[in-house]
Structures are given as structure tokens and as C-alpha cells.
Design an enzyme around this catalytic site. Sequence first.
Site, PDB file in Angstrom:
ATOM      1  N   ASP A 130     -11.559  -0.751  13.532  1.00  0.00           N
ATOM      2  CA  ASP A 130     -11.868  -0.824  12.105  1.00  0.00           C
ATOM      3  C   ASP A 130     -13.335  -1.184  11.851  1.00  0.00           C
ATOM      4  OD1 ASP A 130      -9.327  -0.190  11.216  1.00  0.00           O
ATOM      5  OD2 ASP A 130      -8.634  -2.272  11.291  1.00  0.00           O
ATOM      6  N   ARG A 139      -8.923  -8.945  10.789  1.00  0.00           N
ATOM      7  CA  ARG A 139      -8.801  -9.990   9.770  1.00  0.00           C
ATOM      8  C   ARG A 139      -9.606 -11.231  10.154  1.00  0.00           C
ATOM      9  NH1 ARG A 139      -2.610  -8.896   9.768  1.00  0.00           N
ATOM     10  NH2 ARG A 139      -2.510  -7.026   8.479  1.00  0.00           N
ATOM     11  N   LYS A 142      -3.338   4.792   7.093  1.00  0.00           N
ATOM     12  CA  LYS A 142      -3.482   5.368   8.430  1.00  0.00           C
ATOM     13  C   LYS A 142      -3.515   6.897   8.364  1.00  0.00           C
ATOM     14  CE  LYS A 142      -0.924   1.444  10.291  1.00  0.00           C
ATOM     15  NZ  LYS A 142      -0.608   0.898   8.948  1.00  0.00           N
ATOM     16  N   ARG A 173       7.272   0.174   1.654  1.00  0.00           N
ATOM     17  CA  ARG A 173       7.147  -0.927   2.600  1.00  0.00           C
ATOM     18  C   ARG A 173       5.968  -1.826   2.231  1.00  0.00           C
ATOM     19  NH1 ARG A 173       5.899   3.963   4.168  1.00  0.00           N
ATOM     20  NH2 ARG A 173       4.134   4.496   5.500  1.00  0.00           N
ATOM     21  N   CYS A 197      -3.344 -17.771  15.226  1.00  0.00           N
ATOM     22  CA  CYS A 197      -2.923 -17.049  16.437  1.00  0.00           C
ATOM     23  C   CYS A 197      -3.104 -17.967  17.637  1.00  0.00           C
ATOM     24  CB  CYS A 197      -3.769 -15.787  16.638  1.00  0.00           C
ATOM     25  SG  CYS A 197      -3.586 -14.533  15.360  1.00  0.00           S
ATOM     26  N   CYS A 257     -10.530  -8.545  16.027  1.00  0.00           N
ATOM     27  CA  CYS A 257      -9.554  -8.693  14.952  1.00  0.00           C
ATOM     28  C   CYS A 257     -10.092  -8.139  13.630  1.00  0.00           C
ATOM     29  CB  CYS A 257      -9.200 -10.166  14.772  1.00  0.00           C
ATOM     30  SG  CYS A 257      -7.972 -10.461  13.478  1.00  0.00           S
ATOM     31  N   ASP A 278      -7.437   3.885  10.415  1.00  0.00           N
ATOM     32  CA  ASP A 278      -6.996   3.181   9.209  1.00  0.00           C
ATOM     33  C   ASP A 278      -8.154   3.268   8.227  1.00  0.00           C
ATOM     34  OD1 ASP A 278      -5.256   1.808   7.617  1.00  0.00           O
ATOM     35  OD2 ASP A 278      -4.851   0.238   9.088  1.00  0.00           O
ATOM     36  N   CYS A 297      -8.555 -12.795  18.854  1.00  0.00           N
ATOM     37  CA  CYS A 297      -9.097 -11.572  19.445  1.00  0.00           C
ATOM     38  C   CYS A 297     -10.453 -11.286  18.815  1.00  0.00           C
ATOM     39  CB  CYS A 297      -8.141 -10.397  19.209  1.00  0.00           C
ATOM     40  SG  CYS A 297      -6.479 -10.676  19.832  1.00  0.00           S
ATOM     41  N   ARG A 314       0.818  -1.209   0.000  1.00  0.00           N
ATOM     42  CA  ARG A 314       0.000   0.000   0.000  1.00  0.00           C
ATOM     43  C   ARG A 314       0.851   1.257   0.000  1.00  0.00           C
ATOM     44  NH1 ARG A 314      -4.069  -0.969   3.898  1.00  0.00           N
ATOM     45  NH2 ARG A 314      -5.136  -1.768   2.054  1.00  0.00           N
ATOM     46  N   TYR A 315       1.857   1.271   0.847  1.00  0.00           N
ATOM     47  CA  TYR A 315       2.730   2.434   0.964  1.00  0.00           C
ATOM     48  C   TYR A 315       3.941   2.254   0.054  1.00  0.00           C
ATOM     49  CZ  TYR A 315      -0.143   3.140   5.118  1.00  0.00           C
ATOM     50  OH  TYR A 315      -1.198   3.299   5.984  1.00  0.00           O
TER      51      TYR A 315
END
Length: 437
Positions: free
Chosen positions: A303, A144, A347, A126, A135, A142, A340, A139, A122-123
Amino acid sequence: MTQHTQAQKEIAKKIDSDTVIANWKDWRWQLKHSIGDIDTFETLLGIKFKAGEKDELKQTLEKFPLSITPYYLSLIDADDFRNDPIFLQAFPSPKELDIDEDDLEDPLSEDEDSPVEGITHRYPDRVLFHISNTCSMYCRHCTRKRKVGDVDSIPTRDAVSEGLEYIRNTPHVRDVLLSGGDPFMLPDAYLDWILTKLREIPHVEIIRIGTRMPVVLPYRVTDNLVEILKKHHPLWINTHFNHPREVTASSREALRKLADAGIPLGNQTVLLSGVNDCHRIMKRLVQKLVQNRVRPYYLYQCDLSEGLSHFRTPVGKGIEIMEHLIGHTSGFAVPTYVIDAPHGGGKIPVMPSYLISWSTNRVILRNYEGVITSYKEPDSYEPIYCDRKCEDCKLQLKLDDAAEYKSTGIAKLLADYDEVVSLVPEDTERMERRDVE
């Protein structure tokens, strides 16, 4: 040595009556005995859900799975579990099935910004590299949730190799963030292989790892893992503490090992309704983090992922928290509050406004106390017009490291960067003889 709490001993005994309490710190034992169903959760915590509520919870698990390490479970206050911040982050809620019209399956458009499987680019300089989709704990907030725990989304070695090839063939990528899932769910040797391959790419300057292991399974930070990570500097790690109660003796030990290995540590907190949407909670959290050599990095607005509406706060709550941090605690303890942006906007910092007004030669500012002041702008500032002809620029555009060549005399001999081993005066008879010869 960390002492085991009474709750940990009781939970370990309920899991396996033959369990030796020393096994508690074995991260593989923790994973093997992760809690993935409601009946086991009730038994271990000593609570009981009503029949109707239990049916709703089971419906939730059909869409979003449950996985809690015994360690993280042991942090829940069973006497007030419904209000407990650990419980709220770890245990499912029927509210997760309430999908708002603005909710998105992939709110950050990570899949759309994926040139090859596993890479989100995206950037400019990076990339995000998805190397795991599992995981140690799922969570509830989350972003995702669409992928994590899905057996069909596990990155294969071929997919990881394809991601490495993309990075290798994209020379402007200087920073790679390993994410998932949790990269520390991978075996040590496999993680070492990925890090080694990244380090072989000349233009990759920085490797970052995002993990929640210090929070939910601190025993995963073993001496062997730390030794592997130390081989691949410069390496940065960002973790994910959301509440002061998550900073325990065991998590402190994990953070100590990483910090002592020379790894800079950061933290990304998500603002969650009912969990940490209080300036007193957030202030204590960031202070505990810096006490353990962890720099608060981001405070995320929750999000727009499906089923997270009950966790989301108004943006104004985040601004209020920032007002209570900036100026009220150490500057390096203050994270950047960001949203985000949906659809891959990236962000966006959202901070209190300290610039009240300005004119051609003066700006009006206010501080954290409400003091209003002015700052005089220069009267004769002459900006350098940029015509993109960098070779003719008046500014020093020497962007490489400065050469350390200023030392003279004895200091020159003492300097590590200079290869001179002796100082010989000029115009001596010996030097003249050398010239003649």
C-alpha cells in the site's frame, strides 16, 4: 513435542537467567518480554549497530514503535541479518522516515468509510470491525502504522458495543471481518463475548478473523482459544505469512490446531521488496501453506502508506510472480494478486492477460506455456433480456436450499431429512376400514 532451538534457549537465557525454557511457549511470557528497544535487540541477537546508524534508528522509533516477540526474533539469521526476511519485516529502518509525495497516512480511506467508530463499511454486504489496535509484533510494512500501538486509538468496550449496534441495525451486512491490530491480542473471555454478540445477529452469516499470531506468536493459539473459536462456526481465519522461513514447527502446530477445529484458513501475503519479490520464494511459500491446509487468498501490492516506499515493487514484479505460479503449481495454491486502490477504491485484481483477442464467434487465448489456441463461441446464443421482473424470469430463481424430497421406498425411510417412519400401501382393507370409520 516441538524442540526448542539453540537460538531460542540462548535468547531466553539472556532475557532472564532464571527463565525455565518451558516458559518460552507461554504466549503471555512472550508478550511480557517483547523487544521494544534497540539496545535489547542488539544484546539478544549478539550484534552491534554503528553509533550514527543507531541514532537514525532511534529517530525512526520516535514515529513508528518497535515490538518483536522473542519467538520471531529467534528466527533471524544473525550472521546475515541485514538481508534476513524476518529482520526486514520486524526491525525499523531509517527509510521509514522517507515520506514520498504520493504516500498517504490513511491510504485506503478507512476512516472516511467509517459510519461509526471501529467500523469500515466499504463493500455492500460486509464490514471491517476494528476491535484491537495492538499486535504482538509491529510489522514494518503495516498499512495502519498511523494507529497500531497508539494508546489513543485503543477501541473501548463502548466503541465495540457501538460497532455491534451498527451491524445489528444494518441487515444487509452478512459478513464481518474482525481486525485490528490483532484480535487475538484480546483476552479469551472478551473475544468470546464479541463473537457471541455477533452470532446473536440473525443476518450475520460469516465471521472472519484476521491475525498474524500463527506467524509471529504461534503459542497464542492455545487449546482454550481454539475451544472458544469452535463455538462460533461458521468462522474463517486469514493469517499473514510472507516468507517460507516463517513456516516453522511451532507455526505448523498452531495451524494444525485451527484446521483440526474445522476452521477454514486463508493467507494474505504482501509483496515486499527484498523480502519475497522472487517467484521461487513465492512458489515455495504457497506450497508450504497448502501443505498445512492454508489456502493462499491474496497477494497484495504494498500500500501507499507513509514510509513504505522502500518496500514497494513495480506492479510488473507481481505480474511476473503470477506468471510463475499460474499453471506451474496447483490452482488452489495460486492467490489473487490485488492492488487495494488508494482513497477507498477497494481491491482490484491485477493478473496476467490470457485473452489475446476475440471476434463475434471466436476468442483467442494463450496458456501458461505460451500455447495459443482458439475457443469457438456458440452460434445461436440467445441471452435472456433482464427487465428486472424477476417473477416472470425463465431462469430458476429459487435461491434457497433445495428440498431433499426425491427419495422413495426404503431410501425414504433411511433419509435423515425425512420424518416418515413407515411405508403403508394404499387401498388395503385396513386403510378402507379407516376411511369408513
